[in-house]
Design a protein around this motif. Structure first.
Motif, short mmCIF file in Angstrom:
data_model
loop_
_atom_site.label_atom_id
_atom_site.label_comp_id
_atom_site.label_asym_id
_atom_site.label_seq_id
_atom_site.Cartn_x
_atom_site.Cartn_y
_atom_site.Cartn_z
N TYR A 113 -12.97 2.66 -6.03
CA TYR A 113 -11.74 2.10 -5.49
C TYR A 113 -11.28 2.94 -4.30
O TYR A 113 -11.46 4.15 -4.26
N ILE A 114 -10.65 2.28 -3.35
CA ILE A 114 -10.39 2.91 -2.06
C ILE A 114 -9.51 4.18 -2.13
O ILE A 114 -9.74 5.10 -1.35
N PRO A 115 -8.54 4.33 -3.04
CA PRO A 115 -7.78 5.59 -3.05
C PRO A 115 -8.65 6.80 -3.36
O PRO A 115 -8.30 7.92 -2.98
N TYR A 116 -9.78 6.58 -4.04
CA TYR A 116 -10.67 7.67 -4.42
C TYR A 116 -11.87 7.79 -3.49
O TYR A 116 -12.88 8.41 -3.83
N ARG A 117 -11.75 7.21 -2.32
CA ARG A 117 -12.77 7.33 -1.28
C ARG A 117 -12.13 7.93 -0.04
O ARG A 117 -10.92 8.16 0.00
N ALA A 118 -12.95 8.18 0.97
CA ALA A 118 -12.45 8.78 2.20
C ALA A 118 -12.07 7.73 3.25
O ALA A 118 -11.68 8.08 4.36
N ALA A 119 -12.15 6.46 2.89
CA ALA A 119 -11.88 5.38 3.83
C ALA A 119 -10.39 5.25 4.14
O ALA A 119 -9.54 5.74 3.39
N ALA A 120 -10.09 4.56 5.23
CA ALA A 120 -8.70 4.30 5.60
C ALA A 120 -8.09 3.28 4.64
O ALA A 120 -8.79 2.44 4.08
N ILE A 121 -6.78 3.37 4.47
CA ILE A 121 -6.03 2.42 3.64
C ILE A 121 -4.91 1.85 4.49
O ILE A 121 -4.14 2.59 5.11
N GLY A 122 -4.81 0.52 4.53
CA GLY A 122 -3.78 -0.14 5.33
C GLY A 122 -2.42 -0.11 4.68
O GLY A 122 -2.21 0.49 3.62
N TRP A 123 -1.47 -0.78 5.29
CA TRP A 123 -0.09 -0.79 4.82
C TRP A 123 0.00 -1.35 3.39
O TRP A 123 -0.57 -2.39 3.09
N HIS A 124 0.74 -0.65 2.55
CA HIS A 124 0.95 -1.10 1.18
C HIS A 124 2.07 -0.31 0.53
O HIS A 124 2.50 0.73 1.03
N THR A 125 2.53 -0.82 -0.58
CA THR A 125 3.32 -0.03 -1.53
C THR A 125 2.45 0.14 -2.77
O THR A 125 1.54 -0.65 -3.01
N ASP A 126 2.72 1.16 -3.56
CA ASP A 126 1.88 1.40 -4.73
C ASP A 126 2.26 0.47 -5.89
O ASP A 126 3.41 0.10 -6.06
N GLY A 127 1.24 0.12 -6.69
CA GLY A 127 1.47 -0.65 -7.91
C GLY A 127 1.80 -2.10 -7.69
O GLY A 127 2.40 -2.73 -8.57
N TYR A 128 1.40 -2.67 -6.57
CA TYR A 128 1.72 -4.08 -6.30
C TYR A 128 1.04 -5.03 -7.29
O TYR A 128 1.40 -6.19 -7.39
N TYR A 129 0.05 -4.52 -8.04
CA TYR A 129 -0.65 -5.32 -9.06
C TYR A 129 -0.07 -5.11 -10.45
O TYR A 129 -0.58 -5.65 -11.43
N ASN A 130 0.99 -4.30 -10.58
CA ASN A 130 1.61 -4.05 -11.89
C ASN A 130 2.40 -5.27 -12.37
O ASN A 130 2.83 -6.10 -11.57
N PRO A 131 2.63 -5.37 -13.69
CA PRO A 131 3.48 -6.46 -14.19
C PRO A 131 4.92 -6.28 -13.73
O PRO A 131 5.35 -5.17 -13.36
N ALA A 132 5.68 -7.35 -13.78
CA ALA A 132 7.05 -7.35 -13.25
C ALA A 132 7.94 -6.33 -13.93
O ALA A 132 8.84 -5.75 -13.30
N ASP A 133 7.72 -6.06 -15.22
CA ASP A 133 8.58 -5.13 -15.94
C ASP A 133 8.09 -3.69 -15.87
O ASP A 133 8.68 -2.81 -16.49
N GLN A 135 7.15 -2.08 -12.57
CA GLN A 135 6.94 -1.88 -11.15
C GLN A 135 7.08 -0.38 -10.80
O GLN A 135 7.89 0.34 -11.38
N VAL A 136 6.27 0.05 -9.86
CA VAL A 136 6.33 1.44 -9.40
C VAL A 136 7.53 1.58 -8.47
O VAL A 136 7.54 1.03 -7.37
N GLN A 137 8.52 2.32 -8.92
CA GLN A 137 9.75 2.50 -8.15
C GLN A 137 9.70 3.75 -7.27
O GLN A 137 10.33 3.77 -6.21
N SER A 138 9.00 4.78 -7.71
CA SER A 138 8.92 6.00 -6.90
C SER A 138 7.49 6.51 -6.84
O SER A 138 6.73 6.40 -7.81
N LEU A 139 7.14 7.06 -5.71
CA LEU A 139 5.80 7.57 -5.41
C LEU A 139 5.93 8.97 -4.85
O LEU A 139 6.69 9.20 -3.90
N CYS A 140 5.18 9.91 -5.42
CA CYS A 140 5.26 11.30 -4.98
C CYS A 140 3.84 11.85 -4.78
O CYS A 140 2.93 11.54 -5.55
N LEU A 141 3.66 12.67 -3.75
CA LEU A 141 2.37 13.25 -3.42
C LEU A 141 2.50 14.76 -3.27
O LEU A 141 3.56 15.27 -2.87
N TYR A 142 1.40 15.47 -3.56
CA TYR A 142 1.35 16.91 -3.31
C TYR A 142 -0.04 17.25 -2.79
O TYR A 142 -1.05 16.89 -3.39
N CYS A 143 -0.08 17.95 -1.65
CA CYS A 143 -1.34 18.33 -1.03
C CYS A 143 -1.66 19.79 -1.37
O CYS A 143 -0.93 20.70 -0.97
#
Length: 295
Positions: A113-133, A135-143
């Motif tokens: 899957y693309i997040p686990y590859r070195a390829a580019a990723i286009g515009w998106h929000t996370d969890g768009y495939y999650n069920p309605a109840d 939904q990913v409300q917050s996203l945090c990253l650490y390098c």
């Protein structure tokens, strides 16, 4: 609940718009908060992070002494900010975090899957495939360590995309709020069985507390948009906003000891490259079903 995102309340929307744009950040530096100890935030550090997220739905942090951090600081930091309901997706490890680096998936079938590859990723929000109840409300990253080359992100506050679309044509917003406008087809496992059912939903929706949630991906495969002229027009307008020059679009690359705290804003990632015989990129992601609290 009447909110600024209801199309039938123009005065409330205009008041929200004035407040939103007043003193809006103009650079990555405006989003940045320096942190001495991520395991024991000071009141000032915590307030500064939440204030930036309240204004622009995102904040950056930089650890002053990353070399002293012996374990991943993201769980402790996010807990201190008041978000706890982790989305423990299949690609995440036992701690609920995903290592977004080649080979970083804890679930082997996700390695392609693309997040686990070195390829580019286009515009998106996370969890768009999650069920309605869920939904990913917050996203945090650490390098922990950036790539040798590439891996830059673009960040865009989804509320400003909503604003630009509504100001140009409120009907686009009405269309993108309909519950069947965007569908992610079912995912099948190696045996051809349904591993995740088909999911349909809106692009824009309003949470119970009156905040705006956005569900979007600019991918062209494994997605089905409703086939009518209203949807085609609204989607084209959304994509046009993403392509336009904007003073509100932030570009940058997380360095060692840097991270992102956000209410799941729109974002991209450039392709990256590591040297064959050197230590590679390590970047951790945490996704939550709860939204960052206001100050």
């Amino acid at each position: 609940m009447t909110t600024a995102f209801a199309l039938d309340n123009e005065p409330l929307y205009q008041a929200w718009k004035r407040d939103k744009l007043a003193e809006y950040p103009s650079s990555l530096a405006d989003l940045l908060v320096e942190i001495a100890d991520p395991f024991a935030l000071t009141d000032r550090e915590r307030s500064a992070l939440l204030a930036r997220c309240a204004k622009s739905n995102m904040a950056l942090f930089r650890l002053l002494h990353p070399e002293k951090v012996q374990s991943n600081p993201l769980p402790a930091l996010t807990a201190q900010l008041g978000i706890h309901e982790l989305d423990r997706n299949l690609g995440a490890g036992e701690d609920g975090l995903s290592a977004l680096t080649p080979g970083g998936s804890a679930y082997d079938p996700f390695a392609a899957y693309i997040p686990y590859r070195a390829a580019a990723i286009g515009w998106h929000t996370d969890g768009y495939y999650n069920p309605a109840d869920h939904q990913v409300q917050s996203l945090c990253l650490y390098c922990e360590r950036p790539a040798h080359e590439g891996g830059e992100n673009e960040l865009l506050d989804h509320e400003l995309v909503y604003m630009q679309l509504r100001d140009r044509n409120p009907q686009w917003i009405a269309t993108l709020m309909e519950k069947d406008v965007m569908t992610i087809p079912a995912r099948l496992d190696a045996q051809g069985e349904v591993a995740r059912p088909e999911r349909s939903g809106p692009v824009f929706s309003v949470n119970a507390e009156g905040t705006l949630h956005t569900r979007f991906t600019n991918r062209h495969k494994s997605i089905r948009w409703r086939s009518d002229s209203a949807t085609t027009e609204a989607l084209a307008a959304f994509r046009q906003v993403l392509q336009e020059p904007s003073p509100y679009l932030f570009r940058g690359r997380l360095q060692s000891g840097w991270g992102l705290i956000s209410n799941n804003v729109l974002h991209t990632r450039n392709a990256f490259r590591d040297l064959p015989d050197a230590e590679g990129r390590i970047l951790y992601r945490a996704r939550f079903f709860d939204r960052l609290p206001s100050r």
